[in-house]
Enzyme design. Structure first.
Site, PDB file in Angstrom:
ATOM      1  N   HIS A 159       0.821  -1.207   0.000  1.00  0.00           N
ATOM      2  CA  HIS A 159       0.000   0.000   0.000  1.00  0.00           C
ATOM      3  C   HIS A 159       0.858   1.261   0.000  1.00  0.00           C
ATOM      4  O   HIS A 159       0.339   2.373  -0.045  1.00  0.00           O
ATOM      5  CB  HIS A 159      -0.903  -0.050   1.248  1.00  0.00           C
ATOM      6  N   CYS A 160       2.210   1.109   0.049  1.00  0.00           N
ATOM      7  CA  CYS A 160       3.040   2.314   0.232  1.00  0.00           C
ATOM      8  C   CYS A 160       3.940   2.629  -0.953  1.00  0.00           C
ATOM      9  O   CYS A 160       3.770   3.639  -1.613  1.00  0.00           O
ATOM     10  CB  CYS A 160       3.893   2.159   1.482  1.00  0.00           C
ATOM     11  N   ILE A 161       4.920   1.745  -1.194  1.00  0.00           N
ATOM     12  CA  ILE A 161       5.991   2.088  -2.147  1.00  0.00           C
ATOM     13  C   ILE A 161       5.449   2.351  -3.566  1.00  0.00           C
ATOM     14  O   ILE A 161       5.887   3.301  -4.212  1.00  0.00           O
ATOM     15  CB  ILE A 161       7.104   1.000  -2.156  1.00  0.00           C
TER      16      ILE A 161
END
Ligand SMILES: NC(=O)c1ccc[n+]([C@@H]2O[C@H](COP(=O)([O-])OP(=O)(O)OC[C@H]3O[C@@H](n4cnc5c(N)ncnc54)[C@H](O)[C@@H]3O)[C@@H](O)[C@H]2O)c1
Length: 441
Positions: free
Chosen positions: A280-282
């Site tokens: 969900h981030c990078i």
């Protein structure tokens, strides 16, 4: 530094409540980020109320069941039993809370624009029950300026003054799901407030439950810290993926190159190639930054380029599978390809943005029969197709090719190589093993 105003009134009252752990803590959004944080503060001695929009999630938490791998159900049950932790869908509990951490999702729209709807909705619900003396901390990853431009006006519209009547901060979340060493409590926590009093309140708050707090001068710095961290990773992964493609073209083992380069004791940090970015981030956060800077006419060229290279990796993996099958006299069309590991990274159950989905879809499009094994993901929806995790070794024996997408440590790699006809390893999971069946990224 404390001002005279900070030793009396609302500031002093709230600070005293936090330091005496009588402050009532609220966490909005009980996912991978919110639940571990709620548990940390409950364990530190606070009474914690979690608020989530999903009734099912709230009900199972109240029954003592955790849905987050890093939080044991026994821990939730213990804290629920001790009345330290409770969960609800009802935002009216905000009236009784002293602090609120907002940990709701911040996805991208298909157009790669930030989707702020979860934050807006949570903030509007909080505003309905807002009261003086609240500390609000936004934790969702977002573009620099969100706290000032989106949250502050909503709360100031209620006639209250920030830094005096209420306190507003941004604190980036750094949770690394599945990391056995760094969890919420021992990962340093950056916090920046709208005013110095806000920063100080945020610092005092986190110091009660976490080992190390890093105050910064304002919310924009704190927001940018997270984007620097994730952009740094995304670009370095993009660079090493490009290296992998170059090495492949020149017949060089990229993994050996990285391991040897990593012996340099200074000025080098190893990153590893793979089938593409996940989580969900990078893959998402750097685009928050590029979206925001575009508004000031600044093009985030590194981000766009790394996004392009990383986004192309599933296609590169498909080419590797295709070439490997061709060399054994087969075509992708009509072949049985078995995927080992579909979660976006090792030893976790999170499928968000997993490159395995892209590889599976590309294989299906080319006419391959696909199956998969993943001890953490029992079922998988692929377009209209519902797949179920199958036994690794017997599936490997039945397949024309096995592709290691996620290098879970529980897989029997020796057995996998022994039973399969061909293995494409995108993670160097078979490091040290030599066999003509193995094709490395
Ligand atoms: N997962 C990670 O590893 C990680 C790491 C660092 C930062 N973050 C950031 O933290 C934020 C949360 O991520 P996550 O992984 O915990 O997401 P998640 O999807 O696991 O959890 C979010 C929770 O918020 C709930 N929710 C949605 N809208 C709500 C609303 N209006 N009010 C109350 N609850 C609501 C959802 O039901 C869900 O339970 C995101 O901005 C993410 O980028 C995540």
């Amino acid at each position: 530094m404390h001002t005279a105003a900070q030793s009396t009134g609302i500031f002093a009252d709230l600070k005293n409540k936090i330091e005496s752990k009588t402050a009532r803590v609220g966490i909005v959004g009980l996912g991978y980020v919110g639940l571990p944080l709620a548990v940390e503060f409950a364990n530190a001695g606070f009474s914690v109320t979690g608020i989530d929009v999903l009734q099912g999630k709230v009900d199972s938490l109240n029954r003592g069941q955790s849905h987050v791998q890093d939080v044991a159900s026994s821990e939730v049950a213990k804290l629920m039993g001790a009345k330290r932790l409770q969960a609800t869908t009802d935002f009216s509990v905000v009236r009784d809370l002293d602090t609120i951490n907002i940990c709701v999702p911040t996805p991208l729209r298909k157009t790669k624009d930030p989707d702020m709807s979860y934050i807006v909705s949570a903030v509007e619900e909080i505003a309905k029950h807002f009261h003086p003396g609240l500390l609000i901390i936004l934790e969702s990853t977002t573009y620099p300026g969100t706290t000032d431009e989106l949250l502050l006006p909503t709360f100031e519209k209620l006639g209250l003054k920030v830094g005096e009547d209420f306190f507003l901060c941004f604190s980036p979340e750094r949770v690394d799901p599945g990391n056995p060493v760094y969890q919420t409590s021992n990962t340093p926590k950056v916090v920046g407030g709208v005013t110095p009093a806000c920063t100080e309140m945020g610092r005092v708050f986190f110091s009660q439950a976490l080992d190390h707090v890093v105050p910064v001068s304002n919310t924009r710095v704190a927001e940018m810290v997270k984007l620097l961290e994730n952009t740094f990773r995304m670009i370095n992964i993009g660079l090493v993926n490009e290296m992998a493609i170059m090495c492949d073209g020149m017949g060089i083992n990229v993994w050996e190159v990285i391991d040897a380069a990593a012996t340099k004791p200074f000025g080098f940090m190893p990153f590893y190639p793979g089938p593409g970015l996940g989580g969900h981030c990078i893959p998402i956060d750097p685009f928050y930054l590029s979206w925001k800077t575009k508004q000031s006419g600044i093009e985030a060229r590194f981000i766009e380029l790394a996004g392009y290279i990383n986004g192309n990796m599933p296609h590169f993996v498909l080419d590797k599978i295709q070439n490997a099958l061709n060399e054994s006299g087969k075509a992708v069309k009509g072949s049985h390809v078995h995927i080992a590991g579909v979660a976006y990274k090792r030893n976790i159950d999170d499928m968000r943005e997993s490159p395995a989905l892209d590889v599976l879809l590309l294989l299906r499009k080319r006419g391959a029969k696909v199956t998969y094994s993943d001890p953490y993901v029992p079922q998988l929806k692929l377009d209209t197709l519902m797949l179920e995790s199958a036994d690794l070794i017997s599936s490997a024996a039945a397949a024309d090719c096995v592709v290691i997408i996620t290098d879970h440590s529980s897989f029997d790699y020796g057995g996998l190589v022994a039973s399969s006809k061909l293995v494409v390893d995108t993670r160097n999971a078979l490091k040290g093993m030599e066999s003509p069946k193995i094709v490395r990224l």
